[in-house]
Design an enzyme around this catalytic site. Structure first.
Site, PDB file in Angstrom:
ATOM      1  N   HIS A 261      34.802 -12.819-103.755  1.00 25.29           N
ATOM      2  CA  HIS A 261      34.310 -11.613-103.194  1.00 25.29           C
ATOM      3  C   HIS A 261      33.865 -11.625-101.841  1.00 25.29           C
ATOM      4  O   HIS A 261      33.016 -12.562-101.252  1.00 25.29           O
ATOM      5  CB  HIS A 261      32.870 -11.283-104.063  1.00 25.29           C
ATOM      6  CG  HIS A 261      32.443  -9.966-103.831  1.00 25.29           C
ATOM      7  ND1 HIS A 261      32.676  -8.582-104.340  1.00 25.29           N
ATOM      8  CD2 HIS A 261      31.449  -9.576-102.363  1.00 25.29           C
ATOM      9  CE1 HIS A 261      32.035  -7.842-103.724  1.00 25.29           C
ATOM     10  NE2 HIS A 261      31.247  -8.210-102.677  1.00 25.29           N
ATOM     11  N   CYS A 262      34.515 -10.727-100.896  1.00 29.53           N
ATOM     12  CA  CYS A 262      34.424 -10.895 -99.534  1.00 29.53           C
ATOM     13  C   CYS A 262      33.180  -9.865 -99.042  1.00 29.53           C
ATOM     14  O   CYS A 262      33.420  -8.896 -99.125  1.00 29.53           O
ATOM     15  CB  CYS A 262      35.596 -10.577 -98.744  1.00 29.53           C
ATOM     16  SG  CYS A 262      35.566 -10.801 -96.859  1.00 29.53           S
ATOM     17  N   VAL A 263      32.087 -10.364 -98.551  1.00 29.26           N
ATOM     18  CA  VAL A 263      30.993  -9.479 -97.855  1.00 29.26           C
ATOM     19  C   VAL A 263      31.432  -8.770 -96.807  1.00 29.26           C
ATOM     20  O   VAL A 263      31.024  -7.524 -96.290  1.00 29.26           O
ATOM     21  CB  VAL A 263      29.972 -10.472 -97.604  1.00 29.26           C
ATOM     22  CG1 VAL A 263      29.203 -11.002 -98.871  1.00 29.26           C
ATOM     23  CG2 VAL A 263      30.151 -11.309 -96.244  1.00 29.26           C
ATOM     24  N   ASN A 266      33.134  -5.854 -98.191  1.00 30.87           N
ATOM     25  CA  ASN A 266      32.188  -5.284 -99.531  1.00 30.87           C
ATOM     26  C   ASN A 266      33.079  -5.118-100.636  1.00 30.87           C
ATOM     27  O   ASN A 266      33.170  -4.107-101.409  1.00 30.87           O
ATOM     28  CB  ASN A 266      31.532  -4.051 -99.047  1.00 30.87           C
ATOM     29  CG  ASN A 266      30.432  -3.756-100.067  1.00 30.87           C
ATOM     30  OD1 ASN A 266      30.032  -4.569-100.626  1.00 30.87           O
ATOM     31  ND2 ASN A 266      30.199  -2.453-100.223  1.00 30.87           N
ATOM     32  N   SER A 267      34.203  -6.042-101.016  1.00 30.72           N
ATOM     33  CA  SER A 267      35.102  -5.666-102.165  1.00 30.72           C
ATOM     34  C   SER A 267      35.407  -7.295-102.351  1.00 30.72           C
ATOM     35  O   SER A 267      35.404  -8.197-101.738  1.00 30.72           O
ATOM     36  CB  SER A 267      36.166  -4.842-101.737  1.00 30.72           C
ATOM     37  OG  SER A 267      36.946  -4.746-102.827  1.00 30.72           O
TER      38      SER A 267
END
Length: 408
Positions: A261-263, A266-267
């Site tokens: 999950h890549c901040v 945001n997905s």
């Protein structure tokens, strides 16, 4: 609703002019603070929820709620950069503390399992603000040619296009229609290993659904599944996950070939958007390095970009040069961080391993560290460099197979 009205979180009609009225949580908190009494458990969370619900802007069909995490980058980044341009020591302190603050906020939200738009807002606003300062402070000096400006602008547009694609569906597994969740008694509570001929430990109709699939959104396994491949039952999404799929605790969904999950977007990064994610990182690196080079050639003439980054006499002779030099260092710090992420991604692709699989292999002590620990080779899907990259480039090219029963 008029442009200044909205329906609050309690379902009542409210007005922007009454943003400070009837706030029982805030009144009670102020009273306790004045009387030196401790706040009850959850009081700060309730106050924060009330403030976030009332933070809105007028709009045509009613006031629109603003996400609180969007505001700090828009306000603090320009302020910090302009302060850092006042003196070399101020720039050193601010540019050193900014990464620390960002990492602290990341671990804070990650520990609480919260989704936030802070990092996406910081990334997009940094791009826009750096481009704006480049046009205002660097281009008027006359050292940047028109063709170079076009190349930089095209790189920025391509990066945003790839980022927009990476923000789309990462490969979410379909949720059973009508939220009809099968009983846990008929399904395994832990992952099951075996071939596609059957899932041992599942009885009756539940076993038939897990292996053959059904039309109610359950994910289906390929007919030929290699032996030893792990097939899981997700207790959160109530479905059988195919190989390499995982459940994201932040998104609350299962994703095919979940990487992480890549901040910053945001997905999740999964089967459907992993290529776009790598493309966005690559365009960002090329565009950022090119912009840094153009800026350093303008404010530090006659020096190579690497030397000028550490030794640029006269950079603080005027405020415009100081601001440009400060932005160059800010871009260099961000580029170094993104470059590390891109390097890890490229190494993982070369060994056909995802971030999630590497993390699980470290936890279970089933993988081996390579290249000084930069990559964890699980050995399960590694088929050689060319085959691994061929597999990555073909991700998402063929839609999940459906049985004749689903088509009917």
């Amino acid at each position: 609703l008029c442009c200044c009205e909205y329906v609050d979180r309690r379902g009542q009609r409210n007005h922007l002019a009454a943003c400070c009225c009837d706030c029982e949580e805030l009144d009670d908190g102020c009273d306790r603070w004045l009387t030196c009494k401790s706040l009850p458990p959850g009081a700060l969370e309730r106050i924060a929820d009330t403030v976030a619900d009332r933070l809105r802007v007028p709009w045509f069909s009613g006031a629109v709620k603003i996400n609180v995490s969007l505001v700090p980058p828009l306000v603090l980044l320009p302020v910090f950069l302009h302060i850092a341009a006042l003196h070399f020591l101020l720039g050193l302190i601010i540019l050193t503390s900014l990464p620390v603050v960002v990492l602290w906020y990341y671990y804070l939200t990650h520990r609480r399992k919260e989704r936030t738009l802070f990092f996406l807002s910081l990334g997009l606003f940094s791009l826009g603000y750096m481009y704006y300062l480049f046009l205002r402070e660097v281009v008027p000096r006359g050292q940047v040619e028109y063709s170079q400006l076009v190349v930089l602008t095209c790189g920025l547009i391509l990066m945003l296009a790839a980022l927009s694609r990476a923000k789309k569906d990462p490969g979410y597994l379909p949720i059973p229609a009508g939220n009809e969740k099968p009983s846990h008694q008929d399904l395994p509570s832990k992952s099951v290993r075996g071939s596609s001929s059957g899932l041992h430990g599942i009885s009756g109709a539940a076993s038939s659904r897990a292996v053959n699939g059904e039309a109610k959104g359950h994910c289906r396994m390929p007919a030929e599944q290699p032996e030893g491949v792990k097939k899981d039952w997700c207790t959160k999404c109530q479905l059988v996950r195919p190989a390499r799929a995982g459940h994201c605790r932040l998104c609350g969904r299962c994703v095919r070939r979940l990487d992480h999950h890549c901040v910053w977007i945001n997905s999740c990064v999964g089967e459907q958007n992993h290529q776009a994610f790598i493309l966005a990182l690559s365009f960002f690196m090329l565009t950022s390095v090119y912009g840094i080079t153009l800026t350093l050639h303008t404010i530090c003439r006659g020096r190579s970009p690497f030397v000028a980054l550490f030794y640029c006499p006269g950079a603080y002779s005027d405020y415009s040069s100081a601001l440009s030099f400060t932005c160059v260092w800010y871009c260099a710090i961000v580029t170094a961080g993104m470059g590390y992420i891109l390097l890890i991604q490229l190494l993982n692709i070369s060994y056909n391993v995802t971030e999630r699989e590497a993390r699980l292999a470290l936890r279970d002590n089933t993988g081996r560290r390579l290249l000084g620990g930069l990559v964890i080779d699980t050995g399960q899907y590694n088929r050689g460099l060319l085959c691994n990259w061929g597999h990555f480039l073909s991700l998402g090219s063929s839609p999940p197979q459906r049985s004749a029963e689903d088509i009917v």
